[in-house]
Design a protein around this motif. Structure first.
Motif, PDB file in Angstrom:
ATOM      1  N   ILE A  46       0.825  -1.212   0.000  1.00 31.03           N
ATOM      2  CA  ILE A  46       0.000   0.000   0.000  1.00 31.03           C
ATOM      3  C   ILE A  46       0.858   1.261   0.000  1.00 31.03           C
ATOM      4  O   ILE A  46       0.602   2.213  -0.746  1.00 31.03           O
ATOM      5  N   LEU A  47       1.904   1.275   0.814  1.00 33.38           N
ATOM      6  CA  LEU A  47       2.716   2.488   0.955  1.00 33.38           C
ATOM      7  C   LEU A  47       3.676   2.700  -0.208  1.00 33.38           C
ATOM      8  O   LEU A  47       3.969   3.848  -0.573  1.00 33.38           O
ATOM      9  N   ARG A  53      -2.810   3.729  -2.836  1.00 34.64           N
ATOM     10  CA  ARG A  53      -3.110   4.656  -1.740  1.00 34.64           C
ATOM     11  C   ARG A  53      -4.505   5.260  -1.911  1.00 34.64           C
ATOM     12  O   ARG A  53      -4.665   6.438  -2.201  1.00 34.64           O
ATOM     13  N   ASN A  57      -7.905   1.560   1.111  1.00 35.12           N
ATOM     14  CA  ASN A  57      -6.630   0.906   1.401  1.00 35.12           C
ATOM     15  C   ASN A  57      -5.935   1.501   2.623  1.00 35.12           C
ATOM     16  O   ASN A  57      -5.144   0.821   3.291  1.00 35.12           O
ATOM     17  N   TYR A  58      -6.216   2.765   2.928  1.00 32.94           N
ATOM     18  CA  TYR A  58      -5.671   3.330   4.167  1.00 32.94           C
ATOM     19  C   TYR A  58      -6.275   2.616   5.383  1.00 32.94           C
ATOM     20  O   TYR A  58      -5.589   2.388   6.384  1.00 32.94           O
ATOM     21  N   LEU A  61      -4.537  -0.578   5.573  1.00 30.42           N
ATOM     22  CA  LEU A  61      -3.220  -0.342   6.149  1.00 30.42           C
ATOM     23  C   LEU A  61      -3.305  -0.309   7.667  1.00 30.42           C
ATOM     24  O   LEU A  61      -2.470  -0.915   8.371  1.00 30.42           O
ATOM     25  N   ASN A  62      -4.310   0.382   8.189  1.00 27.30           N
ATOM     26  CA  ASN A  62      -4.511   0.432   9.632  1.00 27.30           C
ATOM     27  C   ASN A  62      -4.818  -0.947  10.192  1.00 27.30           C
ATOM     28  O   ASN A  62      -4.328  -1.334  11.265  1.00 27.30           O
ATOM     29  N   SER A 111     -11.775  -0.606  11.654  1.00 26.66           N
ATOM     30  CA  SER A 111     -11.258  -0.360  10.307  1.00 26.66           C
ATOM     31  C   SER A 111     -12.101  -1.124   9.291  1.00 26.66           C
ATOM     32  O   SER A 111     -12.446  -0.595   8.224  1.00 26.66           O
ATOM     33  N   ALA A 133      -8.355  12.073   1.754  1.00 27.97           N
ATOM     34  CA  ALA A 133      -7.240  11.408   2.433  1.00 27.97           C
ATOM     35  C   ALA A 133      -7.070  11.954   3.843  1.00 27.97           C
ATOM     36  O   ALA A 133      -6.818  11.208   4.795  1.00 27.97           O
ATOM     37  N   THR A 136      -9.831  10.672   6.083  1.00 25.68           N
ATOM     38  CA  THR A 136      -9.583   9.260   6.384  1.00 25.68           C
ATOM     39  C   THR A 136      -8.588   9.119   7.524  1.00 25.68           C
ATOM     40  O   THR A 136      -8.779   8.309   8.443  1.00 25.68           O
ATOM     41  N   LYS A 137      -7.538   9.916   7.489  1.00 23.18           N
ATOM     42  CA  LYS A 137      -6.539   9.867   8.559  1.00 23.18           C
ATOM     43  C   LYS A 137      -7.136  10.320   9.891  1.00 23.18           C
ATOM     44  O   LYS A 137      -6.794   9.781  10.946  1.00 23.18           O
TER      45      LYS A 137
END
Length: 359
Positions: A46-47, A53, A57-58, A61-62, A111, A133, A136-137
């Protein structure tokens, strides 16, 4: 997760033969190796690849980070403590040992819930704005903050106690019987039942929409390609959710049953039951990378790139395209419709444009 019920006795009556300890060691070590390495590869995919990204997918990732962390910090420690009935790791790690699994599991399942809600909004309400984005964070940060709040009592009340024959790590609740049982009921509702109900409802609505939304007479390659891609993604996420639910169900049932019937904790066979239930719960951290690799083309291409040093792994030009291509020219669409990102018109086509993770 909330402290083993097996270690509340004043004497260590749960001594196992070496062969049984060896078998359990192999089983728990397998979880550690597969979960940590597999989820690290997912994080790298993912990164390291800009195309991966996406908002969803974030959240994956979490999910991978929380699973890898729990496997690394708690799996073997849980096993050693449950097997030996003695705490070797000090009071500070005792607090962390009881606190972090609840935090990580909360982050994992919420998540998944965020992904379910995101899919619901994208498919059922395609014209509404999606999460940015940054948003999302912020959501991910809020998930971890809520997880810390929920798990804080375990950190606050956890302590060690030195007995004549051993040292134990436990949660010293003010009212041990009532508080312990009530806390686990709260955890079961908030970290298991509630998110599963939310995901069950959202994926049911999404599934009915996707599997009953074909427009008669619309036979364009783009339309059907995008629809198949959406269906594959929903199938993959349903497998992830069902796997999590099945892995953690025996664990929650175990603590509820032993909380209602304290005499069960004095049975010597309960140790093997606990080790089996704990193994199944901890194993939930290792299945997601396998599911992604089996059911998603882009993650499969990423795993091939990660293991390209193996002599039997071949990375094709198609695999490179899966991770690196952006938008295809319409002339290439017929041969590689699964990579298409061409926008379509109409409300239903908007609902199925841009496959989430690829086919």
């Amino acid at each position: 997760m909330c402290g083993s019920n097996l270690t509340r006795n004043l004497t260590n009556q749960f001594v196992q033969p070496p062969w049984r300890v060896a078998l359990w060691s192999v089983a728990y070590s397998s979880i550690l190796a597969v979960a940590v390495f597999g989820n690290l590869v997912v994080m790298w995919i993912i990164l390291a690849h800009k195309r991966m990204r996406t908002v969803t997918n974030y959240f994956l990732l979490n999910l991978a980070f929380s699973d890898a962390s729990m496997a690394a910090f708690n799996t073997l420690v849980n096993f050693v403590y449950a097997t030996h009935g003695e705490w070797y790791f000090g009071e500070a790690y005792c607090k962390f040992h009881n606190f972090f699994p609840v935090t990580a599991v909360f982050a994992s399942i919420y998540s998944m819930t965020a992904i379910a809600v995101d899919r619901y909004m994208a498919i059922i309400h395609p014209l509404k704005p999606r999460l940015s984005a940054t948003a999302t964070k912020v959501v991910i940060a809020c998930i971890w903050c809520l997880a810390v709040v929920l798990a804080f009592p375990l950190c606050f009340y956890s302590t060690t106690r030195t007995l004549p024959r051993r040292t134990i790590c436990y949660v010293a609740w003010p009212r041990p019987a009532e508080d312990s049982f009530m806390y686990h009921i709260i955890v079961t509702v908030l970290v298991y039942l509630l998110p599963l109900v939310v995901m069950g409802i959202t994926y049911t609505i999404v599934g009915v929409t996707l599997w009953g939304s074909e427009i008669p007479g619309d036979s364009s390659d783009n339309y059907h390609g995008q629809l198949r891609a959406k269906r594959k993604v929903v199938k993959m996420m349903i497998v992830v959710v069902v796997t999590f639910a099945l892995c953690w169900l025996p664990y929650h049932v175990y603590f509820i049953v032993t909380g209602l019937n304290k005499r069960l904790n004095r049975l010597k066979s309960i140790q093997q039951v606990y080790l089996a239930v704990l193994w199944l719960a901890m194993s939930s951290t290792m299945y997601n990378p396998i599911i992604y690799c089996c059911l998603n083309g882009r993650f499969r291409a990423g795993f091939k790139r990660a293991f390209r040093w193996c002599p039997f792994i071949h990375v094709s030009s198609y695999d490179e395209l899966e991770l690196r291509a952006t938008r295809l020219n319409p002339r290439n669409q017929s041969s590689m419709c699964t990579l298409s990102r061409i926008d379509t018109s109409g409300s239903l086509n908007n609902a199925i444009e841009e496959p989430l993770l690829g086919t």
